[in-house]
Design a protein around this motif. Structure first.
Motif, short mmCIF file in Angstrom:
data_model
loop_
_atom_site.label_atom_id
_atom_site.label_comp_id
_atom_site.label_asym_id
_atom_site.label_seq_id
_atom_site.Cartn_x
_atom_site.Cartn_y
_atom_site.Cartn_z
N ILE A 67 0.81 -1.41 0.09
CA ILE A 67 -0.01 0.21 -0.03
C ILE A 67 0.85 1.24 0.08
N SER A 73 0.20 4.44 -3.65
CA SER A 73 -0.16 5.55 -2.49
C SER A 73 -0.15 7.13 -3.12
N ASP A 217 -7.99 -2.12 7.81
CA ASP A 217 -8.82 -1.06 7.70
C ASP A 217 -8.90 0.04 8.74
N SER A 279 -13.01 0.20 2.29
CA SER A 279 -12.13 0.20 1.04
C SER A 279 -13.31 0.60 0.23
N ARG A 318 -4.91 8.24 -3.26
CA ARG A 318 -4.61 8.19 -4.52
C ARG A 318 -6.07 7.74 -5.42
C1 LIG Z 1 -3.89 4.12 -1.80
C2 LIG Z 1 -4.99 3.02 -1.26
C3 LIG Z 1 -5.12 2.93 0.25
C4 LIG Z 1 -4.65 1.49 -2.02
O1 LIG Z 1 -4.48 1.94 -3.46
P1 LIG Z 1 -5.52 0.88 -4.50
O2 LIG Z 1 -5.51 1.30 -5.62
O3 LIG Z 1 -6.62 0.97 -3.88
O4 LIG Z 1 -4.65 -0.28 -4.26
P2 LIG Z 1 -5.32 -2.01 -4.19
O5 LIG Z 1 -6.72 -1.96 -4.65
O6 LIG Z 1 -4.20 -2.88 -4.87
O7 LIG Z 1 -5.50 -2.37 -2.77
C5 LIG Z 1 -4.25 -2.39 -1.88
C6 LIG Z 1 -4.55 -3.14 -0.84
O8 LIG Z 1 -5.08 -2.51 0.20
C7 LIG Z 1 -6.15 -2.75 0.69
N1 LIG Z 1 -7.12 -1.56 1.05
C8 LIG Z 1 -7.32 -0.74 0.32
N2 LIG Z 1 -8.19 0.26 0.88
C9 LIG Z 1 -8.33 -0.38 2.12
C10 LIG Z 1 -9.11 -0.19 3.17
N3 LIG Z 1 -9.95 1.09 3.23
N4 LIG Z 1 -9.25 -1.03 4.10
C11 LIG Z 1 -8.68 -2.12 4.23
N5 LIG Z 1 -7.69 -2.68 3.08
C12 LIG Z 1 -7.69 -1.52 2.18
C13 LIG Z 1 -6.73 -3.71 -0.51
O9 LIG Z 1 -7.65 -4.64 0.01
C14 LIG Z 1 -5.47 -4.23 -1.01
O10 LIG Z 1 -5.16 -5.31 -0.28
P3 LIG Z 1 -4.31 -6.56 -0.98
O11 LIG Z 1 -5.07 -6.94 -2.11
O12 LIG Z 1 -4.41 -7.67 0.02
O13 LIG Z 1 -2.92 -5.97 -1.30
C15 LIG Z 1 -6.28 3.33 -1.84
O14 LIG Z 1 -7.44 2.62 -1.75
C16 LIG Z 1 -6.75 4.93 -1.61
O15 LIG Z 1 -6.48 5.83 -1.89
N6 LIG Z 1 -7.80 4.73 -0.42
C17 LIG Z 1 -8.58 5.90 0.07
C18 LIG Z 1 -8.42 5.97 1.40
C19 LIG Z 1 -9.53 6.92 2.04
O16 LIG Z 1 -10.40 6.37 2.08
N7 LIG Z 1 -9.22 8.14 2.33
C20 LIG Z 1 -10.28 8.97 2.82
C21 LIG Z 1 -10.78 8.83 4.18
S1 LIG Z 1 -9.58 9.77 5.26
C22 LIG Z 1 -10.32 9.90 6.80
O17 LIG Z 1 -11.50 9.53 6.91
C23 LIG Z 1 -9.42 10.07 7.93
C24 LIG Z 1 -9.49 9.47 9.04
C25 LIG Z 1 -8.32 9.75 9.84
C26 LIG Z 1 -7.56 8.64 10.55
C27 LIG Z 1 -6.37 8.74 11.16
C28 LIG Z 1 -5.75 9.86 11.45
O18 LIG Z 1 -4.74 9.96 12.05
C29 LIG Z 1 -6.24 10.99 10.56
C30 LIG Z 1 -7.42 10.96 9.97
#
Ligand SMILES: CC(C)(COP(=O)(O)OP(=O)(O)OC[C@H]1O[C@@H](n2cnc3c(N)ncnc32)[C@H](O)[C@@H]1OP(=O)(O)O)[C@@H](O)C(=O)NCCC(=O)NCCSC(=O)/C=C/c1ccc(O)cc1
Length: 399
Positions: A67, A73, A217, A279, A318
């Motif tokens: 990630i 990211s 998560d 997610s 991202r």
């Molecule tokens: C950069 C990410 C994290 C990964 O990129 P991707 O293109 O989705 O990549 P993948 O689909 O290949 O996913 C990589 C891995 O991450 C996992 N994943 C992907 N999001 C998830 C997921 N929310 N859960 C749990 N596994 C996941 C996904 O299942 C996968 O697992 P694996 O197949 O085993 O490698 C992308 O999903 C992304 O940009 N996600 C948006 C993050 C997001 O929701 N942000 C907005 C909310 S921000 C917020 O509320 C703030 C709270 C906060 C909290 C604490 C603080 O200190 C401050 C603030």
């Protein structure tokens, strides 16, 4: 009239008109600040699993490494207040079964307003008037849990007048910056002469913990979130030549996506702040942003092609930027300011959108200097728990 020696205005309507500003709220200065410790994203998985004594969780480490990858990211580096020395002095921070809230709140109570003061000093310097001309303060943070709060301390640090009207927004998470700016717009437009300081300051130490017993998560934030503060001076009817408006705030709205209460959550607990990110967040935002934009521009009576606008989108991750770019059919480079901020600072929650606004105006100034065309109209959007979408239509001024 009696001892006052002059006639009172005839009606409450007249009083009301005199109290309101003539023009729209404008952005008069922007400042940002970060703590000194910079963490390269490539080094983070090794650092995180080492300082939390979790090297044995090899599968989780492999996943977090995937990630963290720069391409995945979109993050190159982040700034963090909590360093190895502070962690060594507070070993309970790594263990979410132990009580560490008191120590975290103690640290954040000092660090959050200090970081905000560094950003505010820059915004005030750009604005060009003394801090004592500030009439309202809107402060947003998820990193505090005490009263009097960071807004009170910031007012002291900056030497604001005791008559400043202070408002603190707590735990709005990533939409805190958007909400604060909308509130500042209302205050500036409804109080003639008001000068509102918006300050957002976010420090992840409140939400730092080790991976043990967790699932991705609720540790994914450790790989995405950074620390920073942003400040904006907002006021209507700028006084030339001192005040130079950067953007006019033409329209503001908030929308809640139905049935998404559980998609993003944050909760103060004995071990600090626990959070959960579904997610599905990137997809849910992708399905809902266009409706907010269509409603905003319809209300204004402006027909806009999305590629003719400038964009200040909160880079929550991202994948969020990718989804929005795709659904709106945005050309390459339209989200460059958001991507740059994500890359150099990570997601600094509510503060991030102020960094994006700052980056955007720098890019616009550089483009204008080279004789390039810069869009006149644009959009600022921020998202957070709810799921809440904050939308603001901006009109840029040539300065
Ligand atoms: C950069 C990410 C994290 C990964 O990129 P991707 O293109 O989705 O990549 P993948 O689909 O290949 O996913 C990589 C891995 O991450 C996992 N994943 C992907 N999001 C998830 C997921 N929310 N859960 C749990 N596994 C996941 C996904 O299942 C996968 O697992 P694996 O197949 O085993 O490698 C992308 O999903 C992304 O940009 N996600 C948006 C993050 C997001 O929701 N942000 C907005 C909310 S921000 C917020 O509320 C703030 C709270 C906060 C909290 C604490 C603080 O200190 C401050 C603030």
């Amino acid at each position: 009239m009696g001892s006052m020696g002059r006639a009172l205005p005839a009606t409450v309507d007249e009083i009301r008109r005199a109290q309101r500003a003539d023009g729209p709220a404008t952005v008069l200065g922007i400042g940002t600040a970060n703590p000194p410790t910079c963490m390269a994203q490539d080094d983070y998985p090794d650092y995180y699993f080492r300082v939390t004594n979790s090297e044995h969780l090899t599968d989780l480490k492999a996943k977090l490494t995937r990630i963290c990858n720069n391409k995945k990211s979109g993050i190159r580096q982040r700034y963090l207040h909590l360093d190895e020395e502070l962690l060594a002095a507070n070993p309970d921070f790594i263990d979410r079964t132990r009580s560490s809230l008191d120590a975290r709140v103690e640290m954040a109570s000092a660090a959050v307003p200090e970081l905000a003061a560094a950003a505010a000093a820059k915004a005030i310097a750009e604005w060009g008037r003394p801090a004592t001309d500030i009439t309202h303060l809107v402060f947003s943070t998820y990193s505090g849990a005490r009263a009097p709060s960071a807004d009170r301390r910031l007012a002291s640090l900056l030497g604001l007048r005791p008559t400043v009207s202070r408002t603190i927004l707590n735990l709005h998470g990533c939409y805190g910056g958007g909400r604060s700016l909308q509130l500042a717009k209302e205050l500036a437009e409804n109080n003639r002469g008001a000068r509102v300081l918006v300050a957002c300051s976010e420090i992840t130490l409140i939400a730092f913990y080790g991976p043990e017993g967790g699932c991705v998560d609720n540790i994914i934030g450790q790989t995405l979130f950074g620390d920073g503060a942003g400040a904006v001076i907002v006021g209507a009817d700028p006084v030339a030549p001192v005040e130079l408006p950067l953007f006019e705030m033409a329209f503001a709205s908030q929308t809640t996506i139905p049935e998404t209460e559980d998609a993003i959550s944050m909760q103060i607990s004995k071990c600090g702040m626990e959070y959960h990110l579904s997610s599905q967040v990137p997809r849910l935002l992708g399905c809902n942003v266009e409706r907010c934009l269509v409603d905003a521009f319809r209300t204004l009576g402006i027909s806009a092609a999305w590629n003719d606008l400038f964009w200040a989108i909160h880079p929550g991750g991202r994948a969020i930027l990718d989804n929005i770019e795709e659904v709106l059919g945005l050309e390459d480079g339209k989200l460059a300011a958001s991507r740059r901020v994500l890359s150099e600072f990570g997601n600094m929650s509510g503060t991030t959108v102020i960094f994006v606004l700052d980056e955007l105006r720098r890019r616009r100034a550089a483009a204008a200097k080279q004789g390039g065309e810069t869009p006149e109209w644009g959009v600022m959007m921020a998202f957070g728990p709810g799921i809440t979408i904050e939308t603001m239509v901006l009109h840029a001024l040539a300065t």
